[in-house]
Design a protein around this motif. Structure first.
Motif, PDB file in Angstrom:
ATOM      1  N   HIS A 131       1.230  -1.258   0.145  1.00  0.00           N
ATOM      2  CA  HIS A 131       0.068  -0.342   0.057  1.00  0.00           C
ATOM      3  C   HIS A 131       0.896   1.677  -0.103  1.00  0.00           C
ATOM      4  O   HIS A 131       0.437   1.850  -0.099  1.00  0.00           O
ATOM      5  N   GLY A 132       2.089   1.139  -0.182  1.00  0.00           N
ATOM      6  CA  GLY A 132       2.565   1.934  -0.267  1.00  0.00           C
ATOM      7  C   GLY A 132       3.647   2.906   1.101  1.00  0.00           C
ATOM      8  O   GLY A 132       4.411   3.610   0.827  1.00  0.00           O
ATOM      9  N   SER A 133       3.241   2.100   2.379  1.00  0.00           N
ATOM     10  CA  SER A 133       4.070   2.989   2.969  1.00  0.00           C
ATOM     11  C   SER A 133       5.614   3.144   3.188  1.00  0.00           C
ATOM     12  O   SER A 133       5.992   2.147   2.889  1.00  0.00           O
ATOM     13  N   THR A 134       6.050   4.148   3.709  1.00  0.00           N
ATOM     14  CA  THR A 134       7.174   4.402   3.646  1.00  0.00           C
ATOM     15  C   THR A 134       7.729   4.648   5.395  1.00  0.00           C
ATOM     16  O   THR A 134       7.128   5.587   6.540  1.00  0.00           O
ATOM     17  N   PHE A 135       8.852   3.730   5.396  1.00  0.00           N
ATOM     18  CA  PHE A 135       9.271   3.974   6.800  1.00  0.00           C
ATOM     19  C   PHE A 135      10.397   4.482   7.042  1.00  0.00           C
ATOM     20  O   PHE A 135      11.520   4.116   6.088  1.00  0.00           O
ATOM     21  N   THR A 136      11.166   5.571   7.975  1.00  0.00           N
ATOM     22  CA  THR A 136      12.531   5.549   7.787  1.00  0.00           C
ATOM     23  C   THR A 136      13.243   4.270   8.882  1.00  0.00           C
ATOM     24  O   THR A 136      13.120   3.491   9.390  1.00  0.00           O
ATOM     25  N   GLY A 137      14.733   4.433   8.191  1.00  0.00           N
ATOM     26  CA  GLY A 137      15.897   3.243   9.019  1.00  0.00           C
ATOM     27  C   GLY A 137      16.027   3.499  10.087  1.00  0.00           C
ATOM     28  O   GLY A 137      16.511   2.438  10.889  1.00  0.00           O
ATOM     29  N   SER A 138      16.579   5.620  10.160  1.00  0.00           N
ATOM     30  CA  SER A 138      17.095   4.890  11.569  1.00  0.00           C
ATOM     31  C   SER A 138      16.034   4.848  12.683  1.00  0.00           C
ATOM     32  O   SER A 138      16.807   4.314  14.102  1.00  0.00           O
ATOM     33  N   ASP A 139      15.376   5.080  12.929  1.00  0.00           N
ATOM     34  CA  ASP A 139      13.580   5.425  14.066  1.00  0.00           C
ATOM     35  C   ASP A 139      12.484   4.159  13.510  1.00  0.00           C
ATOM     36  O   ASP A 139      11.794   4.254  13.894  1.00  0.00           O
ATOM     37  N   GLY A 140      12.537   3.641  12.498  1.00  0.00           N
ATOM     38  CA  GLY A 140      11.048   2.995  12.007  1.00  0.00           C
ATOM     39  C   GLY A 140       9.946   3.610  11.952  1.00  0.00           C
ATOM     40  O   GLY A 140       8.897   3.338  11.430  1.00  0.00           O
ATOM     41  N   SER A 141      10.268   5.389  11.893  1.00  0.00           N
ATOM     42  CA  SER A 141       9.115   5.472  11.749  1.00  0.00           C
ATOM     43  C   SER A 141       8.425   5.972  10.761  1.00  0.00           C
ATOM     44  O   SER A 141       9.269   5.434   9.597  1.00  0.00           O
ATOM     45  N   VAL A 142       6.965   6.346  10.651  1.00  0.00           N
ATOM     46  CA  VAL A 142       6.320   6.702   9.329  1.00  0.00           C
ATOM     47  C   VAL A 142       6.593   8.000   8.381  1.00  0.00           C
ATOM     48  O   VAL A 142       6.518   8.743   9.418  1.00  0.00           O
ATOM     49  N   ILE A 143       7.434   7.790   7.211  1.00  0.00           N
ATOM     50  CA  ILE A 143       7.329   8.960   6.494  1.00  0.00           C
ATOM     51  C   ILE A 143       6.193   9.533   5.654  1.00  0.00           C
ATOM     52  O   ILE A 143       5.315   9.851   5.349  1.00  0.00           O
ATOM     53  N   THR A 144       5.500   8.104   5.054  1.00  0.00           N
ATOM     54  CA  THR A 144       4.660   8.290   4.485  1.00  0.00           C
ATOM     55  C   THR A 144       3.499   7.142   4.562  1.00  0.00           C
ATOM     56  O   THR A 144       4.040   6.039   4.712  1.00  0.00           O
ATOM     57  N   GLY A 145       2.053   7.833   4.414  1.00  0.00           N
ATOM     58  CA  GLY A 145       0.849   5.919   5.042  1.00  0.00           C
ATOM     59  C   GLY A 145       1.198   4.989   3.682  1.00  0.00           C
ATOM     60  O   GLY A 145       1.200   5.788   3.040  1.00  0.00           O
ATOM     61  N   PRO A 146      -0.298   4.410   4.156  1.00  0.00           N
ATOM     62  CA  PRO A 146      -1.488   4.818   5.690  1.00  0.00           C
ATOM     63  C   PRO A 146      -0.576   4.256   6.488  1.00  0.00           C
ATOM     64  O   PRO A 146      -2.290   4.551   7.363  1.00  0.00           O
ATOM     65  N   ALA A 147       0.199   4.126   6.738  1.00  0.00           N
ATOM     66  CA  ALA A 147       0.453   2.995   8.044  1.00  0.00           C
ATOM     67  C   ALA A 147       0.353   4.698   9.066  1.00  0.00           C
ATOM     68  O   ALA A 147       1.068   5.718   8.849  1.00  0.00           O
ATOM     69  N   ARG A 148       0.695   4.083  10.038  1.00  0.00           N
ATOM     70  CA  ARG A 148       0.603   5.157  10.889  1.00  0.00           C
ATOM     71  C   ARG A 148       0.750   4.967  12.564  1.00  0.00           C
ATOM     72  O   ARG A 148       1.420   5.774  13.302  1.00  0.00           O
ATOM     73  N   ARG A 149       1.757   4.000  12.763  1.00  0.00           N
ATOM     74  CA  ARG A 149       2.566   2.964  13.321  1.00  0.00           C
ATOM     75  C   ARG A 149       3.703   2.825  13.381  1.00  0.00           C
ATOM     76  O   ARG A 149       3.764   2.189  12.287  1.00  0.00           O
ATOM     77  N   PRO A 150       4.532   3.149  13.181  1.00  0.00           N
ATOM     78  CA  PRO A 150       6.057   2.542  13.161  1.00  0.00           C
ATOM     79  C   PRO A 150       6.389   1.164  13.339  1.00  0.00           C
ATOM     80  O   PRO A 150       5.659   0.461  13.815  1.00  0.00           O
TER      81      PRO A 150
END
Length: 149
Positions: A113-132
């Protein structure tokens, strides 16, 4: 480890064999509990919950600032090499719909679905995910990257 590529099978087999043949794998800075589980100290000096250590790949196979993937205890793990001797690891399950995220340079991307997460802390960059992404305890043992799973 190669950025964006799964670990070579021989590393996965070596890591699994090391943890199953000798019980729990012990790092020099770890302690083994009476039940045989290995605990890994956290930055504050407290111990992480008991679990088994798994070698998921060699540190020399991932560049500083890159991401990679491996297996620990039957589940996919993603890793980010933050500094020369520092790595962070996450469960590769996307927090949106449970798909497996993949390394993409300095980030992890979900192919579903295209969610993207940062490598350094696992946080969401783009959703639809809302949790790291779910963090895992990672350590370096010589040239091996290990995680508690």
């Amino acid at each position: 480890m190669n950025s964006g590529k799964p670990l070579p099978r021989r590393f996965l087999l070596l890591g699994t064999a090391a943890t199953t043949a000798g019980g729990a794998l012990a790092l020099s800075s770890c302690s083994v509990s009476p039940a045989g589980s290995t605990t890994v100290p956290t930055a504050s000096g407290a111990s992480a919950p008991p679990g088994r250590l798994f070698r998921i790949g060699k540190l020399s196979e991932i560049n500083v600032g890159d991401t990679a993937t491996g297996k620990a205890n039957g589940r996919t793990v993603v890793v980010f090499r933050a500094e020369d001797r520092k790595v962070v690891a996450y469960d590769a399950t996307c927090t949106h719909a449970g798909c497996t995220v993949a390394p993409a340079g300095t980030t992890f991307e979900c192919p579903c679905h295209g969610s993207t997460f940062t490598g350094s802390d696992g946080s969401v960059i783009t959703g639809p995910a809302r949790r790291p992404l779910t963090s895992l305890t990672a350590a370096i043992d010589g040239d091996w990257i290990t995680v508690v799973a």
